[in-house]
Design a protein around this motif. Structure first.
Motif, short mmCIF file in Angstrom:
data_model
loop_
_atom_site.label_atom_id
_atom_site.label_comp_id
_atom_site.label_asym_id
_atom_site.label_seq_id
_atom_site.Cartn_x
_atom_site.Cartn_y
_atom_site.Cartn_z
N ALA A 1 0.86 -1.12 -0.15
CA ALA A 1 0.16 -0.07 0.27
C ALA A 1 1.01 1.44 0.04
O ALA A 1 0.17 2.30 -0.51
CB ALA A 1 -1.42 -0.05 1.29
N LEU A 2 2.19 1.09 0.47
CA LEU A 2 3.25 2.15 1.03
C LEU A 2 3.26 2.84 -0.65
O LEU A 2 3.25 3.56 -1.14
CB LEU A 2 3.77 2.20 2.42
CG LEU A 2 4.79 3.07 2.30
CD1 LEU A 2 4.14 4.38 3.75
CD2 LEU A 2 5.75 2.98 3.07
N ASN B 1 2.15 1.64 -3.09
CA ASN B 1 1.32 2.02 -4.22
C ASN B 1 0.53 2.84 -4.18
O ASN B 1 0.50 3.79 -5.36
CB ASN B 1 0.07 1.44 -4.03
CG ASN B 1 0.43 -0.51 -4.90
OD1 ASN B 1 1.31 -0.64 -5.79
ND2 ASN B 1 -0.48 -1.22 -4.45
N SER B 2 1.25 3.78 -3.31
CA SER B 2 0.66 5.24 -2.43
C SER B 2 1.53 6.07 -3.08
O SER B 2 1.27 7.51 -2.84
CB SER B 2 -0.07 5.48 -1.44
OG SER B 2 1.65 5.37 -0.63
N ASN B 3 2.71 5.59 -3.79
CA ASN B 3 4.01 6.68 -4.30
C ASN B 3 4.84 7.23 -2.59
O ASN B 3 5.18 8.53 -3.42
CB ASN B 3 3.54 7.18 -5.41
CG ASN B 3 5.08 7.95 -6.11
OD1 ASN B 3 6.15 6.95 -5.93
ND2 ASN B 3 5.34 8.76 -6.59
N ASP B 4 4.42 7.18 -1.81
CA ASP B 4 5.20 7.13 -0.52
C ASP B 4 6.50 6.64 -0.13
O ASP B 4 5.96 5.68 0.64
CB ASP B 4 3.78 7.46 0.41
CG ASP B 4 4.51 8.94 1.20
OD1 ASP B 4 5.21 9.13 1.48
OD2 ASP B 4 3.27 8.39 2.23
N ARG C 1 2.92 5.59 9.62
CA ARG C 1 1.30 4.20 9.04
C ARG C 1 1.38 3.11 10.26
O ARG C 1 0.64 2.13 10.69
CB ARG C 1 1.13 3.96 8.05
CG ARG C 1 1.07 5.05 6.80
CD ARG C 1 1.34 4.62 5.66
NE ARG C 1 1.01 5.54 4.37
CZ ARG C 1 0.38 5.18 2.98
NH1 ARG C 1 0.76 3.89 3.00
NH2 ARG C 1 0.51 6.09 2.23
#
Length: 168
Positions: free
Chosen positions: A27-28, A30-33, A42
């Motif tokens: 998720a990290l 894919n969020s580009n963070d 998180r």
């Protein structure tokens, strides 16, 4: 760049080890963070994880050698205090462990972790996990042996040392 573990054909291999961690990292990404701070924000590694995020700044040409070394000493002393309650400390220096050609006060010094700093962060019985980027100087096994011997000499004799070699 190195996110092949997220490809569907790799997921069974890696996700099975820790599905919650895998999904959180996916998720990290894919969020580009891709900030370390995002892992803290998180709570991906759990609420009791301690993050010491102060950076060793690249010295300026105006700073004298003494000032550069003093800055680094202040940094490692603060890092020791931050990790005092921890059982495990993870270090991820940009370039790995110290290189003979780069002294701590050098402009590239902040990219390395030095053996005397490992001694301090080990705190006697604390486990250290240290990322070291292999070079192209020799084969990986030889480098692991050489680096392992250097670490072995720096840490107490009863300190257990293991190496994990991971190919991206």
């Amino acid at each position: 760049r190195h996110t092949a573990y997220l490809k569907p054909h790799q997921a069974p291999r890696f996700r099975s080890a820790d599905p919650e961690l895998y999904d959180s990292l996916a998720a990290l990404i894919n969020s580009n963070d891709r900030r370390v701070a995002a892992i803290r924000e998180r709570a991906i590694l759990g609420p009791n994880t301690v993050f010491y995020e102060d950076r060793i700044h690249t010295p300026t040409p105006q700073q004298r050698r003494f000032e550069r070394l003093q800055h680094r000493e202040l940094w490692i002393a603060a890092a020791e205090r931050a990790v005092a309650p921890c059982d495990i400390v993870f270090l991820d220096p940009d370039n790995g462990l110290e290189a003979a050609s780069v002294q701590p006060h050098h402009k590239k010094g902040p990219k390395y972790a030095y053996l005397n700093e490992l001694q301090r962060l080990a705190g006697g019985s604390r486990a250290l996990v240290v990322y070291h980027h292999l070079s192209r100087s020799s084969d990986g096994v030889a480098q692991i042996r050489t680096v392992g011997a250097r670490i072995r000499d720096a840490l107490p004799r009863d300190y257990t040392l293991d190496a994990v070699w991971y190919h991206r």
